[in-house]
Design an enzyme around this catalytic site. Structure first.
Site, PDB file in Angstrom:
ATOM      1  N   SER A   1       0.796  -1.229   0.000  1.00 54.62           N
ATOM      2  CA  SER A   1       0.000   0.000   0.000  1.00 54.62           C
ATOM      3  C   SER A   1       0.828   1.279   0.000  1.00 54.62           C
ATOM      4  O   SER A   1       0.253   2.381  -0.066  1.00 54.62           O
ATOM      5  CB  SER A   1      -0.954   0.006   1.202  1.00 54.62           C
ATOM      6  OG  SER A   1      -2.037  -0.859   0.966  1.00 54.62           O
TER       7      SER A   1
ATOM      8  N   LYS B   1      -0.009   3.729  -2.653  1.00 59.10           N
ATOM      9  CA  LYS B   1      -1.025   4.778  -2.553  1.00 59.10           C
ATOM     10  C   LYS B   1      -0.421   6.153  -2.336  1.00 59.10           C
ATOM     11  O   LYS B   1      -1.126   7.170  -2.459  1.00 59.10           O
ATOM     12  CB  LYS B   1      -2.007   4.437  -1.434  1.00 59.10           C
ATOM     13  CG  LYS B   1      -2.803   3.158  -1.694  1.00 59.10           C
ATOM     14  CD  LYS B   1      -3.856   2.940  -0.627  1.00 59.10           C
ATOM     15  CE  LYS B   1      -4.628   1.650  -0.880  1.00 59.10           C
ATOM     16  NZ  LYS B   1      -3.931   0.467  -0.362  1.00 59.10           N
TER      17      LYS B   1
ATOM     18  N   SER C   1      -6.031   3.658   4.090  1.00 60.02           N
ATOM     19  CA  SER C   1      -5.493   2.833   3.016  1.00 60.02           C
ATOM     20  C   SER C   1      -6.573   2.104   2.229  1.00 60.02           C
ATOM     21  O   SER C   1      -6.440   0.929   1.882  1.00 60.02           O
ATOM     22  CB  SER C   1      -4.490   1.814   3.591  1.00 60.02           C
ATOM     23  OG  SER C   1      -3.655   1.294   2.595  1.00 60.02           O
TER      24      SER C   1
END
Length: 399
Positions: free
Chosen positions: A73, A76, A133
């Site tokens: 993640s 992101k 997230s």
């Protein structure tokens, strides 16, 4: 080439003291003062890591920092960066409503818990991407900005190239596993540097500890936000392939550091290993603003112009990260182009400045013309041509 000591208020007294010490050696033998001792950087229980100063870009510690690894993640960060860029350029509005598709709703992994058919403001989705997230929020924004995950990934890669992220390739906006989806600790630090410096008004969001949407409150998974008041970002990540990862940033005494830790064994480990890096950097280094943008560093002769001298300096602040308590060793070497001739436009590069700490090169910056110089009249150029000839001739006698 010209050598100059820094004349900032904090550095000048040290330079004067050095001169006094030299003069006193004729009377009594001086005792060398110990330098600040810099230990080796900490070794971490992680696959890859890096510690970078956010202002100067100097890397203070690294291990396998350019190894291509699954970023989970941490991906992101680029998704959020592109949203922030579009907001900053006025292409989208924080209040703009994003329709939620079934594809976004069905995306697995961590969620913001948006529902199919909802119209969700851009600002809410951005908070969902950064703080909790949300894979669903990331896909929804990719569809809104580019029409789908694949074209959005193409945009991500174009911007990665623009930012100098040479060990990165994105396939999706979420970080869900794909063998062709990778990044490196160095690239993620570089991206984080741009998030912090390019869009500071959005960066304040990264310190938020909780986010609530649809009546569901979720915590930010960055444990350091609770443990260290100087930490204010950035992002966690986890997949089985990537392990536990964390990009953190902290600011103390006007010094900001970025740490990236990838491939640790647990949520607790990524927090502890990141804290080791940050503590090392703040303990043993400091970041100095040596020259402000527009500072005049020299006024060399310019030939054939409507003026005889050109103001030369830097067009952006000169910031350097150096070991603590050793700023008296800093010197700047100005290498200015010989025989400068008009016309010259403001902003033209006319040389290079090297900053050294003792014998170590700690940074380079371009020297630019701080003003425009037009060509002088016929007689001015003729007189300068004669003076230039004799100046170069006599210089050759003494070289």
């Amino acid at each position: 080439m010209r050598f100059t000591p820094f004349l900032r208020g904090r550095l000048l007294p040290a330079l004067l003291v050095s001169l006094l010490l030299v003069a006193s050696q004729a009377v009594a033998q001086s005792i060398p003062q110990p330098q600040t001792m810099i230990p080796s950087p900490p070794q971490l229980a992680a696959s890859s890591w890096i510690l970078m100063d956010a202002d100067s870009g100097r890397v203070l510690a690294e291990h396998n920092s350019r190894e291509r690894l699954p970023p989970a993640s941490l991906t992101k960060l680029m998704t959020a960066y592109l949203v922030e860029r579009e907001l900053n350029q006025g292409n989208i509005s924080p209040d703009g409503l994003v329709p939620i598709s079934e594809k976004a709703w069905r995306t697995g992994g961590s969620k913001m818990f948006i529902e199919v058919g909802e119209q969700v403001p851009v600002s809410e989705l951005l908070h969902g991407i950064v703080i909790v997230s949300g894979n669903d929020a990331s896909v929804a924004m990719a569809e809104y900005l580019a029409g789908g995950e694949r074209p959005f990934a193409d945009l991500m890669n174009q911007h990665a190239t623009r930012l100098g992220m040479h060990d990165t390739n994105f396939v999706n906006p979420t970080g869900l596993p794909d063998e062709n989806h990778y990044s490196s600790a160095h690239d993620l630090a570089l991206l984080s540097q741009h998030i912090i410096n390019d869009y500071p008004e959005h960066y304040r969001m990264y310190r938020q500890k909780e986010f609530t949407y649809g009546g569901i409150e979720q915590p930010n998974r960055n444990r350091l936000l609770w443990r260290d008041a100087s930490v204010d970002g950035l992002k966690t990540g986890w997949t089985e392939e990537a392990g536990y990862c964390l990009v953190a940033s902290a600011e103390r005494d006007e010094m900001r550091l970025i740490s990236v830790v990838m491939g640790t064994a647990s949520d607790e480990a990524r927090a502890q290993e990141s804290q080791k890096l940050l503590s090392y950097g703040f303990r043993y280094y400091e970041t100095l603003n040596l020259y402000d943008a527009g500072a005049v560093l020299n006024t060399p002769r310019i030939w054939g112009g409507d003026k005889n001298e050109l103001r030369v300096g830097v067009d952006s602040s000169v910031v350097m990260t150096v070991p603590r308590a050793r700023d008296e060793e800093l010197t700047a070497k100005l290498d200015i182009q010989a025989d400068l001739t008009a016309p010259i436009a403001a902003g033209d590069r006319v040389g290079t400045m090297e900053v050294r700490q003792g014998e170590e090169l700690v940074g380079e910056r371009p020297l630019v013309a701080l003003e425009s110089i037009e060509e002088g009249g016929f007689f001015k150029r003729l007189i300068d041509q004669v003076q230039r000839f004799f100046t170069n001739l006599t210089r050759g006698w003494f070289d």
